[in-house]
Design a protein around this motif. Sequence first.
Motif, PDB file in Angstrom:
ATOM      1  N   ARG A   1      -7.416 -10.563  -9.720  1.00 30.88           N
ATOM      2  CA  ARG A   1      -6.369  -9.902 -10.538  1.00 30.88           C
ATOM      3  C   ARG A   1      -5.590  -8.543  -9.964  1.00 30.88           C
ATOM      4  NH1 ARG A   1      -5.995 -11.927 -15.681  1.00 30.88           N
ATOM      5  NH2 ARG A   1      -7.612 -13.339 -16.355  1.00 30.88           N
ATOM      6  N   ALA A   2      -4.448  -9.092  -9.754  1.00 31.20           N
ATOM      7  CA  ALA A   2      -3.708  -7.609  -9.441  1.00 31.20           C
ATOM      8  C   ALA A   2      -2.273  -8.071  -9.593  1.00 31.20           C
ATOM      9  CB  ALA A   2      -3.954  -7.706  -7.651  1.00 31.20           C
ATOM     10  N   SER A   3      -1.352  -7.136  -9.690  1.00 34.31           N
ATOM     11  CA  SER A   3      -0.077  -7.346 -10.243  1.00 34.31           C
ATOM     12  C   SER A   3       1.037  -6.933  -9.263  1.00 34.31           C
ATOM     13  CB  SER A   3       0.232  -6.539 -11.654  1.00 34.31           C
ATOM     14  OG  SER A   3      -0.016  -5.027 -11.454  1.00 34.31           O
ATOM     15  N   HIS A   4       0.879  -6.774  -8.192  1.00 36.50           N
ATOM     16  CA  HIS A   4       1.742  -6.238  -7.057  1.00 36.50           C
ATOM     17  C   HIS A   4       2.222  -7.715  -6.334  1.00 36.50           C
ATOM     18  CE1 HIS A   4      -2.141  -6.433  -4.619  1.00 36.50           C
ATOM     19  NE2 HIS A   4      -1.088  -6.620  -3.586  1.00 36.50           N
TER      20      HIS A   4
ATOM     21  N   ALA B   1       0.643 -10.995  13.487  1.00 36.70           N
ATOM     22  CA  ALA B   1       0.589  -9.845  13.015  1.00 36.70           C
ATOM     23  C   ALA B   1       1.779  -9.717  11.724  1.00 36.70           C
ATOM     24  CB  ALA B   1       1.213  -8.951  14.056  1.00 36.70           C
ATOM     25  N   VAL B   2       1.457  -9.141  10.804  1.00 38.30           N
ATOM     26  CA  VAL B   2       2.538  -9.021   9.519  1.00 38.30           C
ATOM     27  C   VAL B   2       2.642  -7.510   8.983  1.00 38.30           C
ATOM     28  CG1 VAL B   2       2.529  -9.524   7.049  1.00 38.30           C
ATOM     29  CG2 VAL B   2       1.907 -11.302   8.520  1.00 38.30           C
ATOM     30  N   ARG B   3       3.702  -7.273   8.721  1.00 41.29           N
ATOM     31  CA  ARG B   3       4.335  -6.148   8.136  1.00 41.29           C
ATOM     32  C   ARG B   3       4.806  -6.429   6.753  1.00 41.29           C
ATOM     33  NH1 ARG B   3       7.857  -3.329  11.239  1.00 41.29           N
ATOM     34  NH2 ARG B   3       9.573  -4.091  10.033  1.00 41.29           N
ATOM     35  N   ALA B   4       4.158  -5.999   5.704  1.00 42.72           N
ATOM     36  CA  ALA B   4       4.601  -6.458   4.541  1.00 42.72           C
ATOM     37  C   ALA B   4       4.725  -5.111   3.396  1.00 42.72           C
ATOM     38  CB  ALA B   4       3.586  -7.307   3.697  1.00 42.72           C
ATOM     39  N   ARG B   5       5.481  -5.120   2.287  1.00 42.20           N
ATOM     40  CA  ARG B   5       5.743  -4.354   1.193  1.00 42.20           C
ATOM     41  C   ARG B   5       5.130  -4.629   0.120  1.00 42.20           C
ATOM     42  NH1 ARG B   5       9.306   0.061   1.399  1.00 42.20           N
ATOM     43  NH2 ARG B   5      10.036  -0.507   3.460  1.00 42.20           N
ATOM     44  N   ALA B   6       4.427  -3.852  -0.399  1.00 39.31           N
ATOM     45  CA  ALA B   6       3.799  -3.976  -1.603  1.00 39.31           C
ATOM     46  C   ALA B   6       4.573  -3.283  -2.993  1.00 39.31           C
ATOM     47  CB  ALA B   6       2.054  -3.581  -1.661  1.00 39.31           C
ATOM     48  N   ILE B   7       4.792  -4.130  -3.799  1.00 42.68           N
ATOM     49  CA  ILE B   7       5.537  -3.435  -4.949  1.00 42.68           C
ATOM     50  C   ILE B   7       4.845  -3.736  -6.290  1.00 42.68           C
ATOM     51  CG2 ILE B   7       7.790  -3.168  -6.098  1.00 42.68           C
ATOM     52  CD1 ILE B   7       9.432  -4.189  -3.646  1.00 42.68           C
ATOM     53  N   GLN B   8       4.473  -2.661  -6.800  1.00 42.69           N
ATOM     54  CA  GLN B   8       3.798  -2.827  -8.320  1.00 42.69           C
ATOM     55  C   GLN B   8       4.528  -3.382  -9.378  1.00 42.69           C
ATOM     56  OE1 GLN B   8       0.378  -2.609  -8.576  1.00 42.69           O
ATOM     57  NE2 GLN B   8      -0.035  -1.408  -6.836  1.00 42.69           N
ATOM     58  N   HIS B   9       3.946  -4.261 -10.299  1.00 44.90           N
ATOM     59  CA  HIS B   9       4.479  -4.772 -11.427  1.00 44.90           C
ATOM     60  C   HIS B   9       5.689  -3.702 -12.106  1.00 44.90           C
ATOM     61  CE1 HIS B   9       5.243  -7.128 -14.985  1.00 44.90           C
ATOM     62  NE2 HIS B   9       4.968  -5.875 -15.544  1.00 44.90           N
TER      63      HIS B   9
END
Length: 286
Positions: A89-92, A144-152
């Motif tokens: 359960r996570a909203s990003h 190899a991954v670069r990702a941007r996490a954005i919250q709800h």
Amino acid sequence: MNTGAPPTDDTPGDGVGDTPGDSVADATGDRVDGTVRPAGRERRRAADAVWPTGSYLGLLSAPSRRLLLRAGRVASYAPGEVILREGDRASHLLLIEKGLVKVTSTTREGHTSLLAIRAAGDVVGELAAIDGAPRSATVTAARAVRARAIQHGEFVRLFREQPQIALALVAAVAGKLRAATRARVDTGGYPLQVRMARALVELAETYGEPAGTGITITVPLSQEDLAALISSSTAGVTRSLQHLRKNGLIDTSYRRLTVMDLDALSELAVLSRPADGTATGLPAGT
């Protein structure tokens, strides 16, 4: 190892991004608990880059991309590292800025199925970010991954400030649904050899790199992965690959596949190839 939680000031994004060669510094050159923010110049470069047409970032205008790429936090992940975990359960949501990921799901019997592959410009985890339900699939770094996490909450704010960000997300989700529908139709409407050819053409054109006289698919895929992609048994995939290899259409080694004759493979896939060399009949970017 990351556990699928979004990077925060208390949760560093470990992995390949912990080395200077694999990450970028923030506008002040500071590193926050192992997670780094790209410099403003790097964000502008990313916003102005040419992203795949069918990807989420490719659907946005440069100003909308620039706004989106200023949001959230960036983390890097090593190959094989879990980025999002099914059931959490996570909203990003995550914007993939670099690399490739596999999207998988586990059945009640414990069998893991490969649902899709996502690459730079794509978004993953958007459903949980929209409805708050548990994650419906696991996302694992294939390279190899670069990702941007954005919250709800931040994403909702961006929706209001720039409606195109919301409209593009709707279009991206619709594209995924169409691809899933087409895959289901293919399963019932085409024989195994055609389904295999269609999958390999798409993989080669979306994730392929020139290699001598062929195109090597850069995503490491096992025969079990291919079986899941085309709804077949592993034995069926083995026979199909042997047939394609015998006829000179592909060359294979351990988790490495090179398409040697894309035109012939497209013909087998019942696809027309226009003058510009692109295939039709397959969704752009699974």
